[in-house]
Design an enzyme around this catalytic site. Sequence first.
Site, PDB file in Angstrom:
ATOM      1  N   SER A   1       2.701   9.475   0.522  1.00  0.00           N
ATOM      2  CA  SER A   1       3.952   9.801   1.226  1.00  0.00           C
ATOM      3  C   SER A   1       4.299  11.274   1.030  1.00  0.00           C
ATOM      4  O   SER A   1       3.818  11.927   0.091  1.00  0.00           O
ATOM      5  CB  SER A   1       5.095   8.926   0.699  1.00  0.00           C
ATOM      6  OG  SER A   1       5.560   9.421  -0.539  1.00  0.00           O
TER       7      SER A   1
ATOM      8  N   ASN B   1       5.303  11.847  -2.377  1.00  0.00           N
ATOM      9  CA  ASN B   1       4.366  11.643  -3.499  1.00  0.00           C
ATOM     10  C   ASN B   1       3.923  12.947  -4.175  1.00  0.00           C
ATOM     11  O   ASN B   1       3.331  12.921  -5.251  1.00  0.00           O
ATOM     12  CB  ASN B   1       3.121  10.853  -3.054  1.00  0.00           C
ATOM     13  CG  ASN B   1       3.374   9.361  -2.905  1.00  0.00           C
ATOM     14  OD1 ASN B   1       2.714   8.680  -2.133  1.00  0.00           O
ATOM     15  ND2 ASN B   1       4.335   8.821  -3.657  1.00  0.00           N
ATOM     16  N   TRP B   2       4.207  14.103  -3.535  1.00  0.00           N
ATOM     17  CA  TRP B   2       3.882  15.383  -4.189  1.00  0.00           C
ATOM     18  C   TRP B   2       4.624  15.537  -5.513  1.00  0.00           C
ATOM     19  O   TRP B   2       4.243  16.347  -6.351  1.00  0.00           O
ATOM     20  CB  TRP B   2       4.264  16.568  -3.282  1.00  0.00           C
ATOM     21  CG  TRP B   2       3.493  16.638  -2.009  1.00  0.00           C
ATOM     22  CD1 TRP B   2       3.940  16.318  -0.766  1.00  0.00           C
ATOM     23  CD2 TRP B   2       2.129  17.087  -1.831  1.00  0.00           C
ATOM     24  NE1 TRP B   2       2.945  16.527   0.165  1.00  0.00           N
ATOM     25  CE2 TRP B   2       1.837  17.002  -0.454  1.00  0.00           C
ATOM     26  CE3 TRP B   2       1.135  17.553  -2.707  1.00  0.00           C
ATOM     27  CZ2 TRP B   2       0.592  17.357   0.078  1.00  0.00           C
ATOM     28  CZ3 TRP B   2      -0.097  17.902  -2.179  1.00  0.00           C
ATOM     29  CH2 TRP B   2      -0.358  17.797  -0.806  1.00  0.00           C
TER      30      TRP B   2
ATOM     31  N   ASP C   1       1.646  -0.889  -2.516  1.00  0.00           N
ATOM     32  CA  ASP C   1       2.429  -0.493  -3.693  1.00  0.00           C
ATOM     33  C   ASP C   1       1.988  -1.262  -4.935  1.00  0.00           C
ATOM     34  O   ASP C   1       1.593  -2.427  -4.847  1.00  0.00           O
ATOM     35  CB  ASP C   1       3.918  -0.757  -3.405  1.00  0.00           C
ATOM     36  CG  ASP C   1       4.816  -0.049  -4.398  1.00  0.00           C
ATOM     37  OD1 ASP C   1       4.330   0.836  -5.135  1.00  0.00           O
ATOM     38  OD2 ASP C   1       6.020  -0.375  -4.439  1.00  0.00           O
TER      39      ASP C   1
HETATM   40  C1  FPP Z   1       1.330   3.059  -4.609  1.00  0.00           C
HETATM   41  O1  FPP Z   1       1.200   2.587  -5.907  1.00  0.00           O
HETATM   42  C2  FPP Z   1       0.090   3.599  -4.115  1.00  0.00           C
HETATM   43  C3  FPP Z   1      -0.107   4.886  -3.764  1.00  0.00           C
HETATM   44  C4  FPP Z   1       0.930   5.931  -3.834  1.00  0.00           C
HETATM   45  C5  FPP Z   1      -1.406   5.342  -3.301  1.00  0.00           C
HETATM   46  C6  FPP Z   1      -2.165   4.371  -2.456  1.00  0.00           C
HETATM   47  C7  FPP Z   1      -3.555   4.795  -2.422  1.00  0.00           C
HETATM   48  C8  FPP Z   1      -4.636   3.985  -2.455  1.00  0.00           C
HETATM   49  C9  FPP Z   1      -4.583   2.524  -2.418  1.00  0.00           C
HETATM   50  C10 FPP Z   1      -5.989   4.556  -2.555  1.00  0.00           C
HETATM   51  C11 FPP Z   1      -6.456   5.234  -1.347  1.00  0.00           C
HETATM   52  C12 FPP Z   1      -6.135   6.653  -1.458  1.00  0.00           C
HETATM   53  C13 FPP Z   1      -6.190   7.544  -0.455  1.00  0.00           C
HETATM   54  C14 FPP Z   1      -5.637   8.908  -0.694  1.00  0.00           C
HETATM   55  C15 FPP Z   1      -6.782   7.232   0.892  1.00  0.00           C
HETATM   56  P1  FPP Z   1       2.084   3.274  -7.030  1.00  0.00           P
HETATM   57  O2  FPP Z   1       1.257   4.309  -7.702  1.00  0.00           O
HETATM   58  O3  FPP Z   1       3.347   3.774  -6.434  1.00  0.00           O
HETATM   59  O4  FPP Z   1       2.341   2.080  -7.977  1.00  0.00           O
HETATM   60  P2  FPP Z   1       3.572   1.909  -8.978  1.00  0.00           P
HETATM   61  O5  FPP Z   1       4.798   1.789  -8.130  1.00  0.00           O
HETATM   62  O6  FPP Z   1       3.233   0.649  -9.690  1.00  0.00           O
HETATM   63  O7  FPP Z   1       3.588   3.114  -9.867  1.00  0.00           O
END
Ligand code: FPP
Length: 253
Positions: free
Chosen positions: A68, A71-72, A23
């Site tokens: 997740s 996430n869509w 995250d």
């Molecule tokens: C959470 O950070 C991260 C994700 C939803 C994606 C995780 C993906 C990767 C590390 C790259 C690899 C990708 C794939 C598809 C294999 P956030 O965007 O929720 O962060 P925030 O809470 O600060 O907005």
Amino acid sequence: MSPPALISSANPVPPRHIGIIMDGNGRWAAAKGLPRLEGHRRGAERLIEIIDACIDGGIGTLTVFAFSAENWKRPLEEVSGLFKLGEWILRAHLARLEKRNVRLRVIGDISALPEFVRVPLEDVIKSTQDNTAFTLVVALNYGARQEIVAAAQAIATDVAAGKLAPAAVDWSAVEARLQTAGMPDPDLIIRTSGEFRLSNFLLLQSAYAEIVFASVFWPDFDKAQLQLALAEYAKRERRFGQTREQIQTSDQA
Ligand code: FPP
């Protein structure tokens, strides 16, 4: 056999299975005035480093929450950027994964993923299915509640067909119908970015997992951070419902 490189001598039993909620990519990028996708790209690079560290550290299975089922709801540009990144990781790192004898597995409903990532993903799952050194499990379009509902439906179907008696529905019957069937339960769940939630990740499998919350955003979670999480894990006494005295007695036996 030499001790795993990542585990200090204070930790005699390393986790067999680590789950990571990666995250904070978006906030990492925002703090640097960069687009969110740049945060995901740096997060993907970090993931590669952490996979290598886990293999070197003697961890058998790593499950990462990459996308997740919820996430869509993100902007389309971010969703498609994440899938393009996923496809790029597969292409750029496949040879190394194969060289390190890594098996790739997926949990979640990948039928909904765009073809440009789903097809190569299915190919790699198949081509690495006999690899034995390490299992990398990517949670994609995954949600624990959805997984539990699907397992309940499978049980109901088997009961209705007369293949399973209601009284025979026990934990092993449920476990066998989860997408993680055949994998050890996670011993350690790590969540980065200072958030204290499980967010629908491996809810049943984590029943006895130790949970470590790291304050850094995922793109800053390097090998040293992993060491800190493992050191924290090493301090935890895992009792599985027993008393400390019982645990100590069984350790001596
Ligand atoms: C959470 O950070 C991260 C994700 C939803 C994606 C995780 C993906 C990767 C590390 C790259 C690899 C990708 C794939 C598809 C294999 P956030 O965007 O929720 O962060 P925030 O809470 O600060 O907005």
